[in-house]
Design a protein around this motif. Structure first.
Motif, PDB file in Angstrom:
ATOM      1  N   LEU A  15       4.310   2.685  24.473  1.00  0.00           N
ATOM      2  CA  LEU A  15       5.371   3.329  23.942  1.00  0.00           C
ATOM      3  C   LEU A  15       5.458   4.774  24.324  1.00  0.00           C
ATOM      4  O   LEU A  15       4.580   5.607  24.238  1.00  0.00           O
ATOM      5  CB  LEU A  15       5.476   3.102  22.450  1.00  0.00           C
ATOM      6  N   PHE A  17       7.268   8.338  23.404  1.00  0.00           N
ATOM      7  CA  PHE A  17       8.608   8.972  22.609  1.00  0.00           C
ATOM      8  C   PHE A  17       9.317  10.249  23.154  1.00  0.00           C
ATOM      9  O   PHE A  17       8.335  11.075  23.714  1.00  0.00           O
ATOM     10  CB  PHE A  17       8.478   8.976  21.127  1.00  0.00           C
ATOM     11  N   THR A  27      12.388   6.570  21.850  1.00  0.00           N
ATOM     12  CA  THR A  27      11.691   6.305  23.096  1.00  0.00           C
ATOM     13  C   THR A  27      12.696   6.774  24.174  1.00  0.00           C
ATOM     14  O   THR A  27      13.697   7.025  24.218  1.00  0.00           O
ATOM     15  CB  THR A  27      11.589   4.645  23.327  1.00  0.00           C
ATOM     16  N   ASP A  28      11.963   6.952  25.326  1.00  0.00           N
ATOM     17  CA  ASP A  28      12.598   7.219  26.453  1.00  0.00           C
ATOM     18  C   ASP A  28      13.917   6.214  26.825  1.00  0.00           C
ATOM     19  O   ASP A  28      14.504   6.774  27.662  1.00  0.00           O
ATOM     20  CB  ASP A  28      11.708   7.491  27.723  1.00  0.00           C
TER      21      ASP A  28
END
Ligand SMILES: *Cc1c(COP(=O)(O)O)cnc(C)c1O
Length: 399
Positions: A15, A17, A27-28
């Motif tokens: 993950l 962020f 998140t991206d």
């Protein structure tokens, strides 16, 4: 080169962020996670708190760093405020928890040195403790998994069982300088030390002229609903290490001491390049502005009760997943019946972040600014995660 260019020391969740908003991380890919891990008790006021952002950016435009060769007004101010709010008279600022502990241990050794007892350099610590990852603090923590392969353990640490005060009494020798303890063990599995035990440690310190050191790196700065966890017990230390929450995400640590305990820490005996720099101090002062506001800590206590009661309900519903709820304030642990890593994954699937700890515990360390609505949302997600895991356990058993 195999894989990434980073040391393989961390097992990372897949993950990344992009930004944060209060109790939420995004998140991206734009997915939202409820952050009840708080960067391991660091994001005390959540992500992007406006008061912290403006304190940091205003300072960033003025002055970043000058070294401790000069006066740093923000450092004097934060030191005074911490002293005013605690047992302490004096403060040394660091960049991390481990450095705050190093300073605490060195302060205790120097105290006895200047009292003409250089032979008194040993510190008594407790099983399950975590004090950091420097050579001295892994020796203090005493955990084999952190010591293995790093050469001879630094001399001067004697460990006794968790909350075994009789063993402390037996371990005291003419070489003992200090007793070091977390009032609430964090990494060890959210284990609060009983008030009575802290009181006995204080008495032992008086009797034997030992210094009592509290490690409040994780449990301090409002985490338990008091500014410092030891306030619940009404027992004060001589020296205290603080970090994590005090910077709200900016690296800040501090070692606090009484005038008496700090008597050996004279000019030149200890130092730091980055510790207490203007950026860190601007943020530290801003964190205190919020945490010391009237009613803030009372509200933390109220919210903590809401969360704890809700969690107790989930544990009752799914005893095959959660055995018990422990901890104090917004430093809560789910003592898991299933493996804590599995419970962690189940909650992550519900987009709720938590942090595993020792003793098969999963830690919940939400920002102190968490709202009632977010607590209810977290409880829904924890219940859903626990239900999923419980169903899977039942299905596996039926096979
Ligand atoms: C995190 C922690 C430390 C070490 O802090 P670092 O900033 O990682 O060096 C020390 N003591 C306790 C109780 C901690 O939780």
């Amino acid at each position: 080169m195999s894989g990434s260019a980073l040391f393989e020391t961390f097992t990372r969740a897949p993950l990344a962020f992009d930004h944060g908003e209060g109790t939420w991380l995004v998140t991206d890919k734009g997915e939202r996670y409820l952050d009840f891990g708080g960067g391991v008790a660091v994001n005390s006021l959540g992500h992007g708190h406006p008061h912290l952002v403006s304190a940091l950016t205003e300072q960033a435009a003025k002055l970043w760093h000058v070294s401790n060769l000069y006066e740093i007004p923000g450092q004097s101010r934060l030191g005074e405020r911490l002293a005013d709010a605690t047992f302490a008279d004096k403060v040394f600022f660091t960049n991390s928890g481990a450095e705050a502990l190093e300073c605490a241990i060195k302060t205790a050794r120097r105290y006895h040195f200047v009292k003409r007892h250089p032979e008194r350099f040993r510190t008594i610590t407790f099983e399950g403790a975590f004090h950091g990852r420097t050579l001295a603090t892994i020796a203090a923590g005493g955990q084999y998994k952190y010591l293995e392969g790093f050469g001879p353990k630094v001399e001067g640490f004697d460990q006794v069982g968790f909350d075994d005060i009789d063993a402390v009494e037996k371990a005291i020798t003419s070489e003992t300088a200090a007793i070091l303890i977390e009032p609430v063990q964090g990494e060890g599995g959210i284990r609060p030390v009983p008030t009575q035990s802290l009181k006995r440690l204080r008495q032992l310190c008086e009797q034997h002229d030992l210094l009592l050191i509290f490690d409040e790196v994780q449990c301090g700065i409002g985490r338990t609903g008091k500014l410092f966890a030891h306030e619940w017990a009404g027992v004060t230390p001589d020296i205290m290490a603080v970090a994590k929450g005090i910077g709200g995400g900016f690296p800040v640590g501090a070692c606090l001491a009484t005038d008496e305990a700090a008597v050996g820490m004279t000019a030149g005996v200890h130092g730091t390049t980055f510790g207490g720099n203007p950026l860190a101090m601007a943020v530290g002062n801003a964190v205190l502005d919020v945490v010391l506001e009237d009613g803030f800590l009372e509200d933390v206590q109220r919210k903590a009760l809401l969360l704890k009661q809700g969690l107790a309900g989930v544990a009752d519903e799914f005893p095959d997943v959660i055995e018990d709820i422990r901890g104090s304030g917004l430093m809560l642990g789910l003592k898991c019946a299933a493996p804590n890593t599995k419970v962690n994954m189940a909650l992550r699937d519900q987009h709720l972040l938590a942090v595993p700890a020792g003793d098969n515990v999963l830690r919940l360390l939400p920002p102190l600014t968490v709202t009632d609505a977010e607590i209810h949302e977290a409880l829904n997600r924890i219940r859903a995660g626990a239900r999923g895991l419980s169903d899977a356990i039942t299905a596996a058993a039926a096979k």
